[in-house]
Structure formats: structure tokens, C-alpha cells
Design a protein around this motif. Structure first.
Motif, PDB file in Angstrom:
ATOM      1  N   ARG A   1      72.288  28.023  34.676  1.00  0.00           N
ATOM      2  CA  ARG A   1      72.344  27.546  33.296  1.00  0.00           C
ATOM      3  C   ARG A   1      72.161  26.041  33.332  1.00  0.00           C
ATOM      4  O   ARG A   1      72.986  25.310  33.884  1.00  0.00           O
ATOM      5  CB  ARG A   1      73.658  27.925  32.624  1.00  0.00           C
ATOM      6  N   ARG A   2      71.052  25.578  32.768  1.00  0.00           N
ATOM      7  CA  ARG A   2      70.677  24.170  32.840  1.00  0.00           C
ATOM      8  C   ARG A   2      71.646  23.310  32.033  1.00  0.00           C
ATOM      9  O   ARG A   2      71.946  23.631  30.897  1.00  0.00           O
ATOM     10  CB  ARG A   2      69.261  23.975  32.318  1.00  0.00           C
ATOM     11  N   SER A   3      72.081  22.202  32.623  1.00  0.00           N
ATOM     12  CA  SER A   3      72.981  21.309  31.903  1.00  0.00           C
ATOM     13  C   SER A   3      72.239  20.508  30.836  1.00  0.00           C
ATOM     14  O   SER A   3      72.854  20.054  29.879  1.00  0.00           O
ATOM     15  CB  SER A   3      73.701  20.369  32.873  1.00  0.00           C
ATOM     16  N   ASP A   4      70.909  20.366  30.956  1.00  0.00           N
ATOM     17  CA  ASP A   4      70.177  19.558  29.969  1.00  0.00           C
ATOM     18  C   ASP A   4      69.781  20.339  28.724  1.00  0.00           C
ATOM     19  O   ASP A   4      69.647  19.761  27.650  1.00  0.00           O
ATOM     20  CB  ASP A   4      68.946  18.889  30.599  1.00  0.00           C
ATOM     21  N   SER A   5      69.602  21.650  28.818  1.00  0.00           N
ATOM     22  CA  SER A   5      69.149  22.430  27.658  1.00  0.00           C
ATOM     23  C   SER A   5      70.107  23.551  27.282  1.00  0.00           C
ATOM     24  O   SER A   5      70.021  24.085  26.179  1.00  0.00           O
ATOM     25  CB  SER A   5      67.766  23.033  27.938  1.00  0.00           C
ATOM     26  N   GLY A   6      70.975  23.953  28.210  1.00  0.00           N
ATOM     27  CA  GLY A   6      71.851  25.096  27.964  1.00  0.00           C
ATOM     28  C   GLY A   6      71.194  26.435  28.212  1.00  0.00           C
ATOM     29  O   GLY A   6      71.848  27.473  28.130  1.00  0.00           O
ATOM     30  N   ASN A   7      69.903  26.425  28.518  1.00  0.00           N
ATOM     31  CA  ASN A   7      69.182  27.672  28.787  1.00  0.00           C
ATOM     32  C   ASN A   7      69.413  28.121  30.218  1.00  0.00           C
ATOM     33  O   ASN A   7      69.585  27.309  31.127  1.00  0.00           O
ATOM     34  CB  ASN A   7      67.671  27.481  28.591  1.00  0.00           C
ATOM     35  N   TRP A   8      69.378  29.442  30.408  1.00  0.00           N
ATOM     36  CA  TRP A   8      69.361  30.022  31.750  1.00  0.00           C
ATOM     37  C   TRP A   8      67.933  29.934  32.265  1.00  0.00           C
ATOM     38  O   TRP A   8      66.983  30.190  31.522  1.00  0.00           O
ATOM     39  CB  TRP A   8      69.838  31.465  31.710  1.00  0.00           C
ATOM     40  N   SER A   9      67.781  29.570  33.518  1.00  0.00           N
ATOM     41  CA  SER A   9      66.458  29.368  34.082  1.00  0.00           C
ATOM     42  C   SER A   9      66.449  29.736  35.555  1.00  0.00           C
ATOM     43  O   SER A   9      67.501  29.887  36.179  1.00  0.00           O
ATOM     44  CB  SER A   9      66.056  27.902  33.908  1.00  0.00           C
ATOM     45  N   LEU A  10      65.257  29.873  36.097  1.00  0.00           N
ATOM     46  CA  LEU A  10      65.094  30.066  37.533  1.00  0.00           C
ATOM     47  C   LEU A  10      65.299  28.723  38.217  1.00  0.00           C
ATOM     48  O   LEU A  10      64.934  27.684  37.666  1.00  0.00           O
ATOM     49  CB  LEU A  10      63.687  30.595  37.834  1.00  0.00           C
ATOM     50  N   PRO A  11      65.863  28.704  39.419  1.00  0.00           N
ATOM     51  CA  PRO A  11      65.981  27.426  40.125  1.00  0.00           C
ATOM     52  C   PRO A  11      64.607  26.897  40.496  1.00  0.00           C
ATOM     53  O   PRO A  11      63.685  27.671  40.765  1.00  0.00           O
ATOM     54  CB  PRO A  11      66.802  27.779  41.364  1.00  0.00           C
ATOM     55  N   GLY A  12      64.484  25.580  40.497  1.00  0.00           N
ATOM     56  CA  GLY A  12      63.212  24.968  40.863  1.00  0.00           C
ATOM     57  C   GLY A  12      63.152  23.526  40.424  1.00  0.00           C
ATOM     58  O   GLY A  12      64.119  22.981  39.894  1.00  0.00           O
ATOM     59  N   GLY A  13      62.012  22.928  40.650  1.00  0.00           N
ATOM     60  CA  GLY A  13      61.843  21.528  40.280  1.00  0.00           C
ATOM     61  C   GLY A  13      60.462  21.045  40.639  1.00  0.00           C
ATOM     62  O   GLY A  13      59.548  21.839  40.865  1.00  0.00           O
ATOM     63  N   THR A  14      60.313  19.732  40.703  1.00  0.00           N
ATOM     64  CA  THR A  14      58.997  19.137  40.908  1.00  0.00           C
ATOM     65  C   THR A  14      58.838  18.622  42.338  1.00  0.00           C
ATOM     66  O   THR A  14      59.799  18.246  43.003  1.00  0.00           O
ATOM     67  CB  THR A  14      58.742  17.984  39.918  1.00  0.00           C
ATOM     68  N   MET A  15      57.583  18.602  42.762  1.00  0.00           N
ATOM     69  CA  MET A  15      57.219  18.176  44.112  1.00  0.00           C
ATOM     70  C   MET A  15      57.494  16.705  44.319  1.00  0.00           C
ATOM     71  O   MET A  15      57.376  15.905  43.401  1.00  0.00           O
ATOM     72  CB  MET A  15      55.714  18.390  44.340  1.00  0.00           C
TER      73      MET A  15
ATOM     74  N   LEU B   1      68.684  35.623  40.473  1.00  0.00           N
ATOM     75  CA  LEU B   1      69.386  34.342  40.581  1.00  0.00           C
ATOM     76  C   LEU B   1      68.956  33.428  39.445  1.00  0.00           C
ATOM     77  O   LEU B   1      67.771  33.122  39.301  1.00  0.00           O
ATOM     78  CB  LEU B   1      69.073  33.677  41.930  1.00  0.00           C
ATOM     79  N   MET B   2      69.938  33.010  38.644  1.00  0.00           N
ATOM     80  CA  MET B   2      69.670  32.146  37.494  1.00  0.00           C
ATOM     81  C   MET B   2      70.677  30.998  37.479  1.00  0.00           C
ATOM     82  O   MET B   2      71.801  31.146  37.955  1.00  0.00           O
ATOM     83  CB  MET B   2      69.793  32.930  36.184  1.00  0.00           C
TER      84      MET B   2
ATOM     85  N   LEU C   1      62.030  33.073  42.140  1.00  0.00           N
ATOM     86  CA  LEU C   1      62.604  34.285  41.564  1.00  0.00           C
ATOM     87  C   LEU C   1      63.181  35.073  42.733  1.00  0.00           C
ATOM     88  O   LEU C   1      62.442  35.538  43.593  1.00  0.00           O
ATOM     89  CB  LEU C   1      61.550  35.096  40.808  1.00  0.00           C
ATOM     90  N   ILE C   2      64.512  35.136  42.757  1.00  0.00           N
ATOM     91  CA  ILE C   2      65.231  35.752  43.868  1.00  0.00           C
ATOM     92  C   ILE C   2      66.055  36.898  43.322  1.00  0.00           C
ATOM     93  O   ILE C   2      66.823  36.728  42.368  1.00  0.00           O
ATOM     94  CB  ILE C   2      66.135  34.712  44.556  1.00  0.00           C
ATOM     95  N   VAL C   3      65.883  38.066  43.910  1.00  0.00           N
ATOM     96  CA  VAL C   3      66.547  39.279  43.439  1.00  0.00           C
ATOM     97  C   VAL C   3      67.495  39.768  44.522  1.00  0.00           C
ATOM     98  O   VAL C   3      67.132  39.816  45.696  1.00  0.00           O
ATOM     99  CB  VAL C   3      65.498  40.366  43.111  1.00  0.00           C
ATOM    100  N   ASP C   4      68.721  40.140  44.116  1.00  0.00           N
ATOM    101  CA  ASP C   4      69.664  40.689  45.100  1.00  0.00           C
ATOM    102  C   ASP C   4      69.445  42.190  45.270  1.00  0.00           C
ATOM    103  O   ASP C   4      68.550  42.781  44.647  1.00  0.00           O
ATOM    104  CB  ASP C   4      71.117  40.328  44.742  1.00  0.00           C
ATOM    105  N   GLU C   5      70.285  42.811  46.099  1.00  0.00           N
ATOM    106  CA  GLU C   5      70.109  44.230  46.423  1.00  0.00           C
ATOM    107  C   GLU C   5      70.274  45.138  45.208  1.00  0.00           C
ATOM    108  O   GLU C   5      69.761  46.255  45.185  1.00  0.00           O
ATOM    109  CB  GLU C   5      71.101  44.668  47.515  1.00  0.00           C
TER     110      GLU C   5
ATOM    111  N   THR D   1      75.429  24.231  34.757  1.00  0.00           N
ATOM    112  CA  THR D   1      76.814  24.489  34.357  1.00  0.00           C
ATOM    113  C   THR D   1      77.286  25.851  34.856  1.00  0.00           C
ATOM    114  O   THR D   1      78.469  26.144  34.815  1.00  0.00           O
ATOM    115  CB  THR D   1      76.973  24.429  32.823  1.00  0.00           C
ATOM    116  N   ASP D   2      76.347  26.676  35.334  1.00  0.00           N
ATOM    117  CA  ASP D   2      76.686  27.978  35.895  1.00  0.00           C
ATOM    118  C   ASP D   2      75.525  28.424  36.767  1.00  0.00           C
ATOM    119  O   ASP D   2      74.361  28.116  36.468  1.00  0.00           O
ATOM    120  CB  ASP D   2      76.923  28.998  34.770  1.00  0.00           C
TER     121      ASP D   2
END
Length: 157
Positions: A38-52, A35-36, A26-30, A121-122
Motif C-alpha cells: 500500500r503506497r504511502s504517497d497515493s494510498g493505492n495498493w500496488s506491485l512493488p517496483g520502481g525506476t532504474m 505480493l502487494m 508480480l509475485i504469487v505465493d503457493e 503503509t502495508d
């Protein structure tokens, strides 16, 4: 990349058969925008991340995934919470049904430039009021609510 479907508090959800540690940033600008992507697999906006991956820490995983998904270099600055709700499962087209296991860190940008990846996608910073009108999964909304509440302690759940 396989397609995915999130189930949350759904009595018809398939039974989990996998548990994979993952993290997000979760990254916040000034200006307070988050920072979000838009996932290409679900179309939902999400936080960046993934698996170890084997051989890395979860913190390194989140830094790596954020770079891969957004083009931005970050450093971890804190912990928003640990999210392991067994009522959130993610079903993949290959038959894997994963129980949520996500540690959400706070981070800040230290370099790079915003860029799309095959997973999005965004990618952009969205103000909290902009997030109200776009598709965001309930479990990500919970993290955004915890951030907005300015919790003094990480969420543990």
C-alpha cells in the motif's frame, strides 16, 4: 519523497515532460495470493517496483526495489508485460509529469522477510478476491487481469 497523482485517460491531465524506465514484480505465493504494497504517497495498493538507476539492468532494478519496499529477496522468472500507455501520466509535486513506462516481471521469493519501508503503509500477499475491494489504480488492475488470464505471451503496449 514528493507526492504524486496518477492520471489515466483524463482529458485534463497535464502534458508529460518526462519518461523514466521502471519495472515492477508480480509475485504469487503457493495459495495464489499476490505480493502487494500500500503506497504511502497515493494510498493505492500496488506491485512493488520502481525506476532504474544508471549502472543497473531493469531486472536488477526490480529485484532491488522489491527488496527495498517489501523486505523480500526475489528472482525474476518471466515477463508479464510492457506497459507504456501515453494516457497514463504521473504528476509529481516538483513539476515532473511522467509518462508510464513499466515492465512487469514475474518473480518468486528466495529469501528475506516481509517489512515496511518509507514508501509503504502495508505490505502483504492479497488473494485475488481481496484485491477487488481495495484501492488499486486502473493500470495495476490491468496487470492483475493479464495475470489472471494466464496469458501465454507477454502484454506489449
Amino acid at each position: 519523497m514528493s507526492n504524486r497523482r496518477d492520471y489515466y485517460r483524463d482529458p485534463h491531465a497535464p502534458k508529460a515532460n518526462s519518461l523514466v524506465p521502471g519495472g515492477s514484480a508480480l509475485i504469487v505465493d503457493e495459495q495464489g495470493a499476490i505480493l502487494m504494497q500500500r503506497r504511502s504517497d497515493s494510498g493505492n495498493w500496488s506491485l512493488p517496483g520502481g525506476t532504474m538507476e544508471i549502472g543497473e539492468t531493469l531486472e536488477h532494478c526490480v529485484v532491488r526495489e522489491t527488496k527495498e519496499e517489501t523486505g523480500l529477496d526475489i528472482e525474476i522468472t518471466g515477463l508479464l508485460g510492457i506497459y507504456t500507455d501515453p494516457e497514463h501520466v504521473i504528476a509529481y509535486s516538483d513539476g515532473e509529469v511522467r509518462q508510464e513506462f513499466n515492465v512487469t516481471y514475474y518473480g518468486r521469493v528466495i529469501g528475506g522477510q516481509l517489512a515496511l519501508s518509507a514508501e509503504s503503509t502495508d505490505v502483504r500477499f492479497l488473494r485475488p478476491e481481496e484485491l477487488e475491494g481495495v484501492p488499486v489504480h486502473d493500470t495495476v488492475r490491468l496487470r492483475l487481469q493479464h495475470h489472471a488470464a494466464q496469458r501465454t505471451q507477454p502484454f506489449l503496449g
